[in-house]
Design a protein around this motif. Structure first.
Motif, PDB file in Angstrom:
ATOM      1  N   THR A 157     -19.951 -40.686   5.673  1.00 29.72           N
ATOM      2  CA  THR A 157     -18.980 -39.644   5.461  1.00 29.72           C
ATOM      3  C   THR A 157     -19.227 -38.419   6.333  1.00 29.72           C
ATOM      4  N   ARG A 158     -18.284 -37.976   6.958  1.00 32.02           N
ATOM      5  CA  ARG A 158     -18.404 -36.866   7.885  1.00 32.02           C
ATOM      6  C   ARG A 158     -18.404 -35.536   7.171  1.00 32.02           C
ATOM      7  N   ALA A 165     -14.051 -48.743  18.680  1.00 30.23           N
ATOM      8  CA  ALA A 165     -13.024 -47.714  18.618  1.00 30.23           C
ATOM      9  C   ALA A 165     -12.948 -46.939  19.919  1.00 30.23           C
ATOM     10  N   SER A 166     -11.795 -46.313  20.123  1.00 34.47           N
ATOM     11  CA  SER A 166     -11.655 -45.451  21.289  1.00 34.47           C
ATOM     12  C   SER A 166     -12.414 -44.163  21.032  1.00 34.47           C
ATOM     13  N   PRO A 167     -12.704 -43.406  22.079  1.00 36.76           N
ATOM     14  CA  PRO A 167     -13.476 -42.174  21.896  1.00 36.76           C
ATOM     15  C   PRO A 167     -12.855 -41.197  20.911  1.00 36.76           C
ATOM     16  N   THR A 168     -11.523 -41.078  20.945  1.00 38.38           N
ATOM     17  CA  THR A 168     -10.886 -40.099  20.076  1.00 38.38           C
ATOM     18  C   THR A 168     -10.818 -40.540  18.631  1.00 38.38           C
ATOM     19  N   SER A 169     -10.970 -41.830  18.381  1.00 41.27           N
ATOM     20  CA  SER A 169     -10.924 -42.298  17.000  1.00 41.27           C
ATOM     21  C   SER A 169     -12.238 -42.951  16.596  1.00 41.27           C
ATOM     22  N   GLY A 170     -13.235 -42.822  17.448  1.00 42.69           N
ATOM     23  CA  GLY A 170     -14.527 -43.427  17.165  1.00 42.69           C
ATOM     24  C   GLY A 170     -15.227 -42.740  16.021  1.00 42.69           C
ATOM     25  N   PRO A 171     -16.328 -43.305  15.557  1.00 42.81           N
ATOM     26  CA  PRO A 171     -17.055 -42.717  14.434  1.00 42.81           C
ATOM     27  C   PRO A 171     -17.667 -41.374  14.799  1.00 42.81           C
ATOM     28  N   THR A 172     -17.716 -40.470  13.835  1.00 42.62           N
ATOM     29  CA  THR A 172     -18.381 -39.199  14.059  1.00 42.62           C
ATOM     30  C   THR A 172     -19.872 -39.446  14.228  1.00 42.62           C
ATOM     31  N   ILE A 178     -22.615 -42.459  24.839  1.00 39.19           N
ATOM     32  CA  ILE A 178     -22.357 -42.230  23.417  1.00 39.19           C
ATOM     33  C   ILE A 178     -21.114 -41.355  23.231  1.00 39.19           C
ATOM     34  N   ALA A 179     -20.993 -40.310  24.030  1.00 36.84           N
ATOM     35  CA  ALA A 179     -19.854 -39.394  23.918  1.00 36.84           C
ATOM     36  C   ALA A 179     -18.530 -40.097  24.192  1.00 36.84           C
ATOM     37  N   ALA A 180     -18.561 -41.160  24.986  1.00 36.57           N
ATOM     38  CA  ALA A 180     -17.342 -41.886  25.326  1.00 36.57           C
ATOM     39  C   ALA A 180     -16.861 -42.792  24.203  1.00 36.57           C
ATOM     40  N   THR A 181     -17.738 -43.157  23.292  1.00 35.85           N
ATOM     41  CA  THR A 181     -17.377 -44.099  22.233  1.00 35.85           C
ATOM     42  C   THR A 181     -17.500 -43.520  20.836  1.00 35.85           C
ATOM     43  N   HIS A 182     -17.936 -42.279  20.738  1.00 35.85           N
ATOM     44  CA  HIS A 182     -18.111 -41.628  19.445  1.00 35.85           C
ATOM     45  C   HIS A 182     -17.508 -40.227  19.485  1.00 35.85           C
ATOM     46  N   ASP A 183     -17.258 -39.689  18.316  1.00 34.76           N
ATOM     47  CA  ASP A 183     -16.830 -38.297  18.183  1.00 34.76           C
ATOM     48  C   ASP A 183     -18.078 -37.480  17.870  1.00 34.76           C
ATOM     49  N   SER A 241     -32.979 -39.088   9.104  1.00 34.99           N
ATOM     50  CA  SER A 241     -33.188 -38.561   7.751  1.00 34.99           C
ATOM     51  C   SER A 241     -32.165 -37.495   7.369  1.00 34.99           C
ATOM     52  N   ALA A 242     -31.286 -37.141   8.290  1.00 32.31           N
ATOM     53  CA  ALA A 242     -30.283 -36.100   8.033  1.00 32.31           C
ATOM     54  C   ALA A 242     -29.073 -36.709   7.332  1.00 32.31           C
ATOM     55  N   SER A 243     -29.268 -37.099   6.107  1.00 34.23           N
ATOM     56  CA  SER A 243     -28.205 -37.776   5.359  1.00 34.23           C
ATOM     57  C   SER A 243     -27.057 -36.824   5.041  1.00 34.23           C
ATOM     58  N   GLY A 244     -25.869 -37.393   4.842  1.00 36.24           N
ATOM     59  CA  GLY A 244     -24.701 -36.605   4.494  1.00 36.24           C
ATOM     60  C   GLY A 244     -24.126 -35.815   5.640  1.00 36.24           C
ATOM     61  N   THR A 245     -24.389 -36.231   6.857  1.00 39.19           N
ATOM     62  CA  THR A 245     -23.928 -35.459   8.010  1.00 39.19           C
ATOM     63  C   THR A 245     -22.769 -36.133   8.724  1.00 39.19           C
ATOM     64  N   ALA A 246     -23.021 -37.192   9.453  1.00 39.01           N
ATOM     65  CA  ALA A 246     -21.977 -37.868  10.224  1.00 39.01           C
ATOM     66  C   ALA A 246     -22.028 -39.363   9.953  1.00 39.01           C
ATOM     67  N   GLN A 247     -21.022 -40.069  10.435  1.00 40.65           N
ATOM     68  CA  GLN A 247     -20.967 -41.504  10.185  1.00 40.65           C
ATOM     69  C   GLN A 247     -22.080 -42.258  10.895  1.00 40.65           C
ATOM     70  N   GLU A 248     -22.457 -41.792  12.075  1.00 43.28           N
ATOM     71  CA  GLU A 248     -23.571 -42.401  12.791  1.00 43.28           C
ATOM     72  C   GLU A 248     -24.547 -41.318  13.242  1.00 43.28           C
ATOM     73  N   ARG A 249     -25.817 -41.627  13.100  1.00 40.14           N
ATOM     74  CA  ARG A 249     -26.880 -40.704  13.505  1.00 40.14           C
ATOM     75  C   ARG A 249     -27.723 -41.423  14.545  1.00 40.14           C
ATOM     76  N   ILE A 250     -27.618 -40.952  15.779  1.00 41.22           N
ATOM     77  CA  ILE A 250     -28.140 -41.686  16.927  1.00 41.22           C
ATOM     78  C   ILE A 250     -29.318 -40.937  17.549  1.00 41.22           C
TER      79      ILE A 250
END
Length: 406
Positions: A10-11, A54-61, A169-174, A125-134
């Motif tokens: 969840t974003r 997904a495309s960059p504009t609709s990719g996961p946060t 990463i920026a090209a495939t994620h928000d 460990s930064a839970s509750g932040t974005a859909q993916e943590r890279i």
């Protein structure tokens, strides 16, 4: 200290974005995605993240961590420190399988190349932040390992410069937030720690005077290169179609791995700091590191953040009372099990080198990384301002809290 090199979501909405602005960058980012796709596959495999269709504009946060060992997850293998050299080492060694040790249980594929991205690293460990943590940080990295290859960047440990990985990463994620920890290896922290420990164990002399001179000689160049690292990140994000309001950069400082002399539970004389505590430093050197060196670097990093218009996360006091040998913390024993509330949050110096590689020394361990992750989650919810992050005595990661920095 900051990744010993070979020698030794969840974003959560943070910036409100209108649909018009997002559509306005659609064409640019779709083009960037097409150009970056081959690199994206390589970088995402290297970081352990699954490729997004997904495309960059609709990719996961996403939030991304970049830089060195203090954010990559070095020493995440350990839950406190124990003198035991058998089995699970009284529960401290997360690599224990029941019959042997497998560091990939903690560091995954990066156990092999030494980047040591742990499963409890700050961004993980930064839970509750974005859909993916890279996590693309790497233990031992310097600023030149962050720069783009086209602008002086150097591959490290078999991986492309981190800015080039970020482009994919920026090209495939928000990408919403980029956390950066860098500069310590430019200052030669590993050599400083080695020198100070050697002066205690072998030469019976202080290190703070000559090592302060070493830091003073390097710090202007190091901070300039930290600034360039931020410029490189901005260039990558701009090329991917992001505007300045689309994402944030958080530059963070370093926590002290050792306590002040008055807060050390072992006497300066004798060998308990070496053989028991794993903190072989003289009182005067400890005070210098805790109250001079760490604050000096933090203050300079804060100045860079201000000059580059990024947020600053001050971690100098993050491990207060939880450092190696701190009077307020305890070793893990048969009667004192691992605990985020009472165990040390920093990895000691293993005097006989029987517990893991030396590069894990003087880094936030599993508990420390959970604490840092909470700090990152807290600042993720703060769209503006600089903050220091501290722990609550007797509490785990849930007790971390932010204080505004003027």
């Amino acid at each position: 200290m900051i990744g010993f090199r070979t020698t030794q979501r969840t974003r959560g909405t943070i910036v409100t974005r209108g649909t018009t602005a997002k559509a306005g960058r659609s064409t640019r980012r779709l083009l960037a995605a097409a150009l970056a796709l081959p690199a994206a596959l390589t970088a995402l495999v290297a970081t352990g993240a699954a490729p997004s269709a997904a495309s960059p504009t609709s990719g996961p946060t996403a939030i991304v961590s970049m830089g060195d060992s203090y954010i990559s997850g070095e020493a995440g293998r350990w839950q406190g420190n124990s003198l035991s050299n058998t089995g699970s080492r009284q529960g401290t060694d997360r690599a224990w399988t029941g019959s042997g040790y497998d560091p990939t249980r903690v560091y995954g594929a990066t156990a092999a190349n030494g980047c040591h991205r742990s499963d409890s690293a700050e961004v993980r460990s930064a839970s509750g932040t974005a859909q993916e943590r890279i996590n693309i940080a790497c233990s031992g990295a310097t600023t030149e390992n962050v720069f783009r290859a086209s602008n002086g960047g150097v591959p490290y440990k078999g991986e492309a410069p981190q800015a080039d990985q970020l482009a994919a990463i920026a090209a495939t994620h928000d990408v919403e937030l980029i956390a950066l920890s860098i500069g310590g290896n430019d200052l030669g922290f590993a050599d400083i720690i080695t020198t100070c420990a050697t002066d205690y164990v072998v030469w019976y002399s202080y290190c703070h005077d000559d090592q302060q001179a070493v830091v003073d000689a390097k710090i202007d160049r190091a901070m300039a290169d930290v600034g360039k690292s931020i410029d490189e990140i901005r260039a990558v994000m701009s090329a991917a179609g992001y505007t300045a309001s689309d994402y944030r950069i958080v530059l963070q400082s370093y926590p002290s791995p050792i306590p002040r002399a008055a807060e050390n539970r072992y006497p300066e004389s004798g060998w308990s700091r070496v053989g028991t505590g794993g903190c072989p430093f003289w009182d005067r050197d400890s005070d210098w590191a805790r109250d001079s060196l760490v604050p000096q670097i933090a203050d300079r990093l804060k100045a860079v953040a201000a000059a580059k218009d990024t947020q600053f996360l001050d971690l100098r006091d993050m491990a207060q009372g939880r450092e190696v040998c701190a009077r307020a913390s305890k070793l893990v024993t048969a009667t004192q099990p691992p605990s985020a509330a009472s165990s040390e949050w920093m990895r000691w110096i293993d005097s006989d080198s029987t517990q893991g590689p030396v590069q894990e020394s003087m880094h936030p361990n599993h508990y420390g990384q959970l604490g840092q992750g909470r700090c990152l989650a807290l600042i993720h919810a703060k769209p503006t301002g600089d903050f220091s992050c501290r722990n609550t005595p007797g509490s785990g990661a849930s007790g971390m809290y932010l204080t505004a920095v003027s």
